[in-house]
Design an enzyme around this catalytic site. Structure first.
Site, PDB file in Angstrom:
ATOM      1  N   HIS A  88       1.234  -0.784   0.069  1.00 15.90           N
ATOM      2  CA  HIS A  88      -0.073   0.092  -0.273  1.00 15.90           C
ATOM      3  C   HIS A  88       0.926   0.747  -0.272  1.00 15.90           C
ATOM      4  O   HIS A  88       1.944   1.381  -0.675  1.00 15.90           O
ATOM      5  CB  HIS A  88      -0.726  -0.137   1.494  1.00 15.90           C
ATOM      6  N   ASP A 113       2.486   5.546  -6.686  1.00 16.13           N
ATOM      7  CA  ASP A 113       3.679   5.058  -6.100  1.00 16.13           C
ATOM      8  C   ASP A 113       5.261   5.129  -6.722  1.00 16.13           C
ATOM      9  O   ASP A 113       6.486   5.448  -6.219  1.00 16.13           O
ATOM     10  CB  ASP A 113       3.766   3.915  -5.049  1.00 16.13           C
ATOM     11  N   HIS A 150      -2.547  -2.446  -9.999  1.00 20.41           N
ATOM     12  CA  HIS A 150      -3.013  -1.426  -9.066  1.00 20.41           C
ATOM     13  C   HIS A 150      -4.473  -3.326  -8.954  1.00 20.41           C
ATOM     14  O   HIS A 150      -5.429  -3.122 -10.269  1.00 20.41           O
ATOM     15  CB  HIS A 150      -3.280   0.238  -9.404  1.00 20.41           C
TER      16      HIS A 150
HETATM   17  N1  CMC Z   1       5.046  -7.255 -10.572  1.00 18.81           N
HETATM   18  C1  CMC Z   1       4.911  -8.379 -11.023  1.00 18.81           C
HETATM   19  N2  CMC Z   1       3.735  -8.800 -10.479  1.00 18.81           N
HETATM   20  C2  CMC Z   1       2.396  -8.537 -10.617  1.00 18.81           C
HETATM   21  C3  CMC Z   1       2.462  -6.821  -9.878  1.00 18.81           C
HETATM   22  C4  CMC Z   1       3.461  -6.510  -9.262  1.00 18.81           C
HETATM   23  N3  CMC Z   1       4.309  -5.406  -8.846  1.00 18.81           N
HETATM   24  N4  CMC Z   1       1.562  -6.895  -9.609  1.00 18.81           N
HETATM   25  C5  CMC Z   1       0.712  -8.118  -9.905  1.00 18.81           C
HETATM   26  N5  CMC Z   1       1.159  -8.832 -10.058  1.00 18.81           N
HETATM   27  C6  CMC Z   1       0.895 -10.050 -11.152  1.00 18.81           C
HETATM   28  C7  CMC Z   1       0.966 -10.968  -9.866  1.00 18.81           C
HETATM   29  O1  CMC Z   1       1.725 -11.545  -9.723  1.00 18.81           O
HETATM   30  C8  CMC Z   1      -0.477 -12.365 -10.573  1.00 18.81           C
HETATM   31  O2  CMC Z   1      -0.269 -12.514 -11.734  1.00 18.81           O
HETATM   32  P1  CMC Z   1      -0.846 -14.289 -11.951  1.00 18.81           P
HETATM   33  O3  CMC Z   1      -1.870 -13.867 -12.889  1.00 18.81           O
HETATM   34  O4  CMC Z   1       0.599 -14.187 -12.570  1.00 18.81           O
HETATM   35  O5  CMC Z   1      -0.756 -14.791 -10.496  1.00 18.81           O
HETATM   36  C9  CMC Z   1      -1.510 -11.009 -11.268  1.00 18.81           C
HETATM   37  O6  CMC Z   1      -0.092 -10.243 -11.711  1.00 18.81           O
HETATM   38  C10 CMC Z   1      -2.449  -9.919 -10.695  1.00 18.81           C
HETATM   39  O7  CMC Z   1      -1.589  -9.759  -9.685  1.00 18.81           O
HETATM   40  P2  CMC Z   1      -2.608  -9.857  -8.048  1.00 18.81           P
HETATM   41  O8  CMC Z   1      -1.578 -10.033  -6.540  1.00 18.81           O
HETATM   42  O9  CMC Z   1      -3.475 -10.943  -7.718  1.00 18.81           O
HETATM   43  O10 CMC Z   1      -3.121  -7.926  -8.097  1.00 18.81           O
HETATM   44  P3  CMC Z   1      -3.710  -7.420  -6.664  1.00 18.81           P
HETATM   45  O11 CMC Z   1      -4.680  -6.652  -7.253  1.00 18.81           O
HETATM   46  O12 CMC Z   1      -4.333  -8.011  -5.653  1.00 18.81           O
HETATM   47  O13 CMC Z   1      -2.656  -6.591  -6.361  1.00 18.81           O
HETATM   48  C11 CMC Z   1      -0.878  -4.869  -5.827  1.00 18.81           C
HETATM   49  C12 CMC Z   1      -2.472  -4.853  -6.538  1.00 18.81           C
HETATM   50  C13 CMC Z   1      -1.403  -3.189  -5.877  1.00 18.81           C
HETATM   51  C14 CMC Z   1      -1.336  -5.200  -3.937  1.00 18.81           C
HETATM   52  C15 CMC Z   1       0.251  -5.571  -6.727  1.00 18.81           C
HETATM   53  O14 CMC Z   1      -0.219  -5.258  -7.583  1.00 18.81           O
HETATM   54  C16 CMC Z   1       1.300  -5.122  -6.096  1.00 18.81           C
HETATM   55  O15 CMC Z   1       1.650  -5.932  -5.038  1.00 18.81           O
HETATM   56  N6  CMC Z   1       1.756  -4.306  -6.802  1.00 18.81           N
HETATM   57  C17 CMC Z   1       3.401  -3.862  -6.714  1.00 18.81           C
HETATM   58  C18 CMC Z   1       2.823  -3.263  -5.032  1.00 18.81           C
HETATM   59  C19 CMC Z   1       2.649  -1.308  -5.366  1.00 18.81           C
HETATM   60  O16 CMC Z   1       3.580  -0.646  -6.135  1.00 18.81           O
HETATM   61  N7  CMC Z   1       1.572  -1.012  -4.587  1.00 18.81           N
HETATM   62  C20 CMC Z   1       0.666   0.334  -4.348  1.00 18.81           C
HETATM   63  C21 CMC Z   1      -0.374   0.390  -5.009  1.00 18.81           C
HETATM   64  S1  CMC Z   1      -0.617   2.386  -5.146  1.00 18.81           S
HETATM   65  C22 CMC Z   1      -1.091   2.824  -3.673  1.00 18.81           C
HETATM   66  C23 CMC Z   1      -1.729   2.224  -3.113  1.00 18.81           C
HETATM   67  O17 CMC Z   1      -3.305   2.953  -3.205  1.00 18.81           O
HETATM   68  O18 CMC Z   1      -1.426   1.440  -2.023  1.00 18.81           O
END
Ligand code: CMC
Length: 441
Positions: free
Chosen positions: A281, A376, A320
């Site tokens: 986050h 971010d 996201h």
């Molecule tokens: N790098 C590599 N792969 C990723 C990433 C990433 N940053 N984000 C998602 N994926 C992949 C994930 O491995 C999955 O792949 P597969 O379908 O093959 O298993 C797919 O994309 C879907 O990911 P998810 O984890 O189900 O997506 P989510 O909606 O649960 O998570 C997130 C959203 C923001 C937590 C995630 O994208 C992430 O961890 N990003 C990096 C951390 C980050 O930048 N966070 C800031 C968010 S914006 C500020 C805020 O509002 O907090």
């Protein structure tokens, strides 16, 4: 086919507003009312095989497809990359408004007139005083502690100072502490910076704006006249505007869940700050810088992206839950970053970040999963160019987000549908078994 009584919401009359579900286990059909493209989760409970069954529940880890409330603060269309506060596009607000103007908008749902803004700013400024006990608490902490942990502790400590804050059903009390928290959060944040740098006590300057005072309290040692770079003030103001609210994000949800027990607002926003601290986050902005520090050169970017694709690590600042096109905040910040860094001089990290962005956007792994730069990705670079160290970045996010948390708190306290947040689970443990006495285990 046997038809079961539907769980109708008031005012639902048309057949077109119904979802018909048929349960293949029993052959029964159920009608669920559709309102605002949602169906009531409790409507599923009527669906059972035997009368004594519990009934169906939606299973939604991470609440990825569950509307938990009605809200009039913030609108997001993740597919189209749209973010609006109370109907105003974030790009226009970021360009034209100060953070306090946006705070007024978020709390009142209307932009202030010049006169209203002046009254609001003055009221905030009179509340910019921290109780001595909380200053002492900060000074008692090890200055090497994580600044978010210090902020969380200070927010929690405020609840000891204002015992009337537990009267959460009184709108006058709520307003008083809402204004107080907006006024105090930048000072609590700044105290952590000062403590680490040994800058000594500080005070609010009446001639400075809210954001100027924030930067002055962070940057100016006791007894020194504030000298603030206008580009830096504008950049910080814009960053706070971009972070002011983001509907049901992890920390707003934490605030809502904790506040649903009718605890005081200081405890509720402490929960929000704790949720924000995490690297998925608000902690992502510092994680981006830590990640960039590991990449020595633009030529190392392809190998780095491969490790993200293999699942060894996440590309921080990318992806996201809601935005599947682009994050409009990232667009504003991307432009801001180039401006700030141009003032601060060339920056190798910016070059590496731009190379990562370009390569990831052209890569099938990221495009197929709709992973784009989020807010971010570039915000950390701006803070870094301003001279701040990565651990402090999330504190800026928290200062900006405070108004959003408070607006969600107020909204839920006024919502007649509000109930204590208490989800269900699917139990996967042992079935009942006989107790084993200690000497027989
Ligand atoms: N790098 C590599 N792969 C990723 C990433 C990433 N940053 N984000 C998602 N994926 C992949 C994930 O491995 C999955 O792949 P597969 O379908 O093959 O298993 C797919 O994309 C879907 O990911 P998810 O984890 O189900 O997506 P989510 O909606 O649960 O998570 C997130 C959203 C923001 C937590 C995630 O994208 C992430 O961890 N990003 C990096 C951390 C980050 O930048 N966070 C800031 C968010 S914006 C500020 C805020 O509002 O907090």
């Amino acid at each position: 086919m046997e038809k079961q009584a539907a769980n109708f919401a008031p005012g639902v009359t048309s057949q077109q507003d119904l979802l018909s579900v048929s349960d293949c286990r029993t052959g029964r059909q159920y009608d669920l009312p559709i309102t605002d493209e949602t169906v009531p989760a409790m409507g599923l409970r009527a669906i059972k095989v035997h009368e004594e069954d519990f009934g169906l529940m939606p299973y939604d880890p991470g609440l990825t497809n569950t509307a938990v409330c009605r809200s009039s603060i913030c609108f997001i269309n993740g597919e189209k990359g749209i973010l609006e506060y109370c109907g105003y596009r974030i790009e226009e607000l970021a360009q034209n408004c100060t953070y306090l103007e946006v705070c007024y908008l978020i709390l009142h749902r209307e932009l202030p007139t010049a006169e209203q803004l002046e009254v609001f700013e003055k009221e905030i400024q009179t509340l910019m005083v921290i109780p001595a006990s909380v200053v002492a608490l900060q000074n008692a902490m090890d200055p090497r502690l994580h600044p978010m942990s210090m902020l969380e502790a200070s927010l929690a400590a405020l609840s000891c100072e204002y015992p009337d804050a537990h009267v959460v059903l009184d709108p006058v009390v709520r307003r008083k502490h809402t204004m107080r928290l907006i006024a105090m959060t930048p000072i609590l944040a700044a105290l952590g910076f000062r403590h680490r740098r040994g800058f000594g006590p500080t005070e609010v300057r009446p001639e400075l704006s809210y954001v100027e005072n924030f930067l002055h309290m962070i940057l100016t040692p006791t007894g020194v006249e504030p000298q603030l770079e206008p580009a830096m003030v504008k950049a910080m103001d814009t960053l706070l505007v971009l972070h002011a609210d983001h509907e049901q994000n992890c920390s707003a949800n934490a605030v809502r869940a904790v506040a649903s027990s009718q605890v005081n607002p200081f405890s509720a926003v402490t929960a929000g700050a704790a949720a924000l601290h995490g690297p998925l986050h608000g902690g992502a902005n510092s994680a981006v810088l830590e990640m960039l520090a590991e990449i020595d050169d633009v030529s190392d970017v392809p190998a780095f992206l491969e490790s993200c694709k293999k699942g060894d690590r996440r590309l921080m600042g990318f992806g996201h839950r809601v935005y599947k096109n682009y994050d409009p905040r990232a667009m504003v910040i991307g432009k801001l970053a180039s401006g700030v860094i141009a003032v601060a001089g060339t920056n190798k990290k910016l070059e590496i970040a731009q190379a990562i962005e370009k390569a990831a956007l052209e890569d099938d792994y990221f495009s197929q999963r709709k992973l784009f730069p989020n807010v971010d990705f570039y915000s950390g670079l701006i803070y870094s160019a301003m001279g701040f160290r990565p651990q402090t970045f999330t504190v800026f996010f928290a200062v900006g987000r405070m108004v959003g948390w408070l607006a969600h708190w107020e909204e839920m306290m006024l919502d007649p549908a509000n109930r204590i947040v208490r989800p269900r689970q699917i139990y996967t443990g042992y079935a009942r078994r006989d107790f084993v006495p200690m000497n027989a285990r």
